[in-house]
Design a protein around this motif. Sequence first.
Motif, PDB file in Angstrom:
ATOM      1  N   TYR A  11      49.381  33.825  35.803  1.00  0.00           N
ATOM      2  CA  TYR A  11      49.632  35.269  35.782  1.00  0.00           C
ATOM      3  C   TYR A  11      49.923  35.714  37.206  1.00  0.00           C
ATOM      4  N   HIS A  18      47.161  34.015  39.441  1.00  0.00           N
ATOM      5  CA  HIS A  18      45.972  33.431  38.807  1.00  0.00           C
ATOM      6  C   HIS A  18      46.441  32.335  37.844  1.00  0.00           C
ATOM      7  N   ALA A  20      45.898  30.413  35.045  1.00  0.00           N
ATOM      8  CA  ALA A  20      44.998  30.425  33.884  1.00  0.00           C
ATOM      9  C   ALA A  20      44.990  29.052  33.209  1.00  0.00           C
ATOM     10  N   PRO A  39      34.585  27.400  28.528  1.00  0.00           N
ATOM     11  CA  PRO A  39      33.773  28.442  29.160  1.00  0.00           C
ATOM     12  C   PRO A  39      34.448  29.802  29.062  1.00  0.00           C
ATOM     13  N   SER A  40      33.639  30.837  29.196  1.00  0.00           N
ATOM     14  CA  SER A  40      34.176  32.197  29.134  1.00  0.00           C
ATOM     15  C   SER A  40      35.302  32.388  30.159  1.00  0.00           C
ATOM     16  N   GLY A  41      36.382  33.000  29.717  1.00  0.00           N
ATOM     17  CA  GLY A  41      37.493  33.296  30.626  1.00  0.00           C
ATOM     18  C   GLY A  41      38.352  32.098  30.984  1.00  0.00           C
ATOM     19  N   CYS A  42      38.219  30.988  30.214  1.00  0.00           N
ATOM     20  CA  CYS A  42      38.965  29.774  30.595  1.00  0.00           C
ATOM     21  C   CYS A  42      40.423  29.821  30.148  1.00  0.00           C
ATOM     22  N   GLY A  43      40.796  30.843  29.412  1.00  0.00           N
ATOM     23  CA  GLY A  43      42.200  30.949  29.032  1.00  0.00           C
ATOM     24  C   GLY A  43      42.466  30.607  27.584  1.00  0.00           C
ATOM     25  N   LYS A  44      41.456  30.753  26.716  1.00  0.00           N
ATOM     26  CA  LYS A  44      41.635  30.407  25.298  1.00  0.00           C
ATOM     27  C   LYS A  44      42.678  31.316  24.654  1.00  0.00           C
ATOM     28  N   THR A  45      42.568  32.615  24.966  1.00  0.00           N
ATOM     29  CA  THR A  45      43.525  33.557  24.373  1.00  0.00           C
ATOM     30  C   THR A  45      44.921  33.320  24.939  1.00  0.00           C
ATOM     31  N   THR A  46      44.993  33.049  26.239  1.00  0.00           N
ATOM     32  CA  THR A  46      46.293  32.747  26.858  1.00  0.00           C
ATOM     33  C   THR A  46      46.908  31.530  26.176  1.00  0.00           C
ATOM     34  N   GLU A 160      39.197  33.785  17.979  1.00  0.00           N
ATOM     35  CA  GLU A 160      37.829  34.291  17.875  1.00  0.00           C
ATOM     36  C   GLU A 160      37.692  35.333  16.764  1.00  0.00           C
TER      37      GLU A 160
HETATM   38  N1  LIG Z   1      47.828  39.919  31.579  1.00  0.00           N
HETATM   39  C1  LIG Z   1      47.047  39.318  32.481  1.00  0.00           C
HETATM   40  N2  LIG Z   1      47.280  39.449  33.817  1.00  0.00           N
HETATM   41  C2  LIG Z   1      46.509  38.822  34.727  1.00  0.00           C
HETATM   42  N3  LIG Z   1      45.488  38.006  34.425  1.00  0.00           N
HETATM   43  C3  LIG Z   1      45.204  37.837  33.118  1.00  0.00           C
HETATM   44  C4  LIG Z   1      45.960  38.467  32.083  1.00  0.00           C
HETATM   45  N4  LIG Z   1      45.437  38.088  30.876  1.00  0.00           N
HETATM   46  C5  LIG Z   1      44.411  37.266  31.173  1.00  0.00           C
HETATM   47  N5  LIG Z   1      44.268  37.104  32.505  1.00  0.00           N
HETATM   48  C6  LIG Z   1      43.271  36.267  33.186  1.00  0.00           C
HETATM   49  O1  LIG Z   1      43.456  34.931  32.763  1.00  0.00           O
HETATM   50  C7  LIG Z   1      42.194  34.302  32.538  1.00  0.00           C
HETATM   51  C8  LIG Z   1      42.130  33.777  31.121  1.00  0.00           C
HETATM   52  O2  LIG Z   1      42.084  34.896  30.221  1.00  0.00           O
HETATM   53  P1  LIG Z   1      41.946  34.686  28.646  1.00  0.00           P
HETATM   54  O3  LIG Z   1      41.773  36.024  28.019  1.00  0.00           O
HETATM   55  O4  LIG Z   1      43.080  33.853  28.159  1.00  0.00           O
HETATM   56  O5  LIG Z   1      40.592  33.840  28.571  1.00  0.00           O
HETATM   57  P2  LIG Z   1      39.589  33.603  27.359  1.00  0.00           P
HETATM   58  O6  LIG Z   1      39.078  32.219  27.512  1.00  0.00           O
HETATM   59  O7  LIG Z   1      40.242  33.952  26.071  1.00  0.00           O
HETATM   60  O8  LIG Z   1      38.473  34.668  27.691  1.00  0.00           O
HETATM   61  P3  LIG Z   1      37.096  35.009  26.889  1.00  0.00           P
HETATM   62  O9  LIG Z   1      36.241  33.793  26.973  1.00  0.00           O
HETATM   63  O10 LIG Z   1      36.557  36.150  27.680  1.00  0.00           O
HETATM   64  O11 LIG Z   1      37.509  35.363  25.492  1.00  0.00           O
HETATM   65  C9  LIG Z   1      41.126  35.334  32.859  1.00  0.00           C
HETATM   66  O12 LIG Z   1      40.671  35.114  34.173  1.00  0.00           O
HETATM   67  C10 LIG Z   1      41.857  36.651  32.761  1.00  0.00           C
HETATM   68  O13 LIG Z   1      41.313  37.602  33.651  1.00  0.00           O
END
Ligand SMILES: Nc1ncnc2c1ncn2[C@@H]1O[C@H](COP(=O)(O)OP(=O)(O)OP(=O)(O)O)[C@@H](O)[C@H]1O
Length: 264
Positions: A11, A18, A20, A39-46, A160
């Motif tokens: 990103y 960043h 991801a 782990p939390s915030g590891c980028g699963k949604t990305t 999720e």
């Molecule tokens: N549009 C964006 N712009 C910048 N950074 C982003 C964006 N979307 C996500 N991120 C960052 O990318 C990283 C991964 O985000 P993501 O939501 O994919 O993780 P996740 O594993 O699904 O999170 P969670 O465990 O909280 O559900 C995070 O650090 C988030 O802050």
Amino acid sequence: MLTANHLSHTYGSGAGAHAALADIDFTVEQGELVSIVGPSGCGKTTLLRTLSGLMRPTGGSVTFHGDEIVEVPTGLAMVFQDYSRSLYPWLTVEDNVRFPLRRLHLPKEELRSRIDEALAAVGLTGHAAKYPGQLSGGMQQRVAIARALAYRPEILLMDEPFASIDAQTREDLEDLVLEVKQRFSMTIIFVTHDIDESVYLADRVVVLSKPPTRVVTILDVPLPGERDQISTKELPEFIRLRGEVARLIRHPRDAQEPVAAAAG
Ligand SMILES: Nc1ncnc2c1ncn2[C@@H]1O[C@H](COP(=O)(O)OP(=O)(O)OP(=O)(O)O)[C@@H](O)[C@H]1O
């Protein structure tokens, strides 16, 4: 069927960049349920957004039946965590299920039977004329699942989906996912932060590292096909796997083997 090839996503750019996803490789085969944990915030949604074609990765590619995904393929459907935003509050349950089917230009009778069958599969036959606001959270998520079922995707991506649902309803919905997977021979990718859920549902578990995210390992889940919330979770194999996933999320270097790039 669906393959991530050296998939990466960053990103932003320059000092604010960043990373991801660093370098993700795995394949999901026809009829499998693959869960993705990390782990939390590891980028699963990305990861799920890039796998679905909702978002283009900044590196690598995703292929579906060998073709690179550049937009959401017709054979793919998604169920999101936030059911309250994914359903149209001004449409009835039935019309919410009908909505994406417009894309398919089905004959009237088939449209009718798909809607009826999907609502029956999730136990909402008697609620077709209600609006989402008249239903509990668990029922609303059932509507979202019915909508995906009626569409009959080749592959279903779930992000999720039960995170904000109470424990008892969540177990019922997990069993519903296993039932529809069996009944419709559906291929499913299921993102979760819940370790028990990741093992209970899956044929294989993809464990991710913290960012920049890689695949730590891919674990086979050799549990019986017929699963039960109580007896399956008492099996020594379930307990072992649950412990292993938890350990790998905390201590990714303990992974036994190098990352498996292909299906097991
Ligand atoms: N549009 C964006 N712009 C910048 N950074 C982003 C964006 N979307 C996500 N991120 C960052 O990318 C990283 C991964 O985000 P993501 O939501 O994919 O993780 P996740 O594993 O699904 O999170 P969670 O465990 O909280 O559900 C995070 O650090 C988030 O802050």
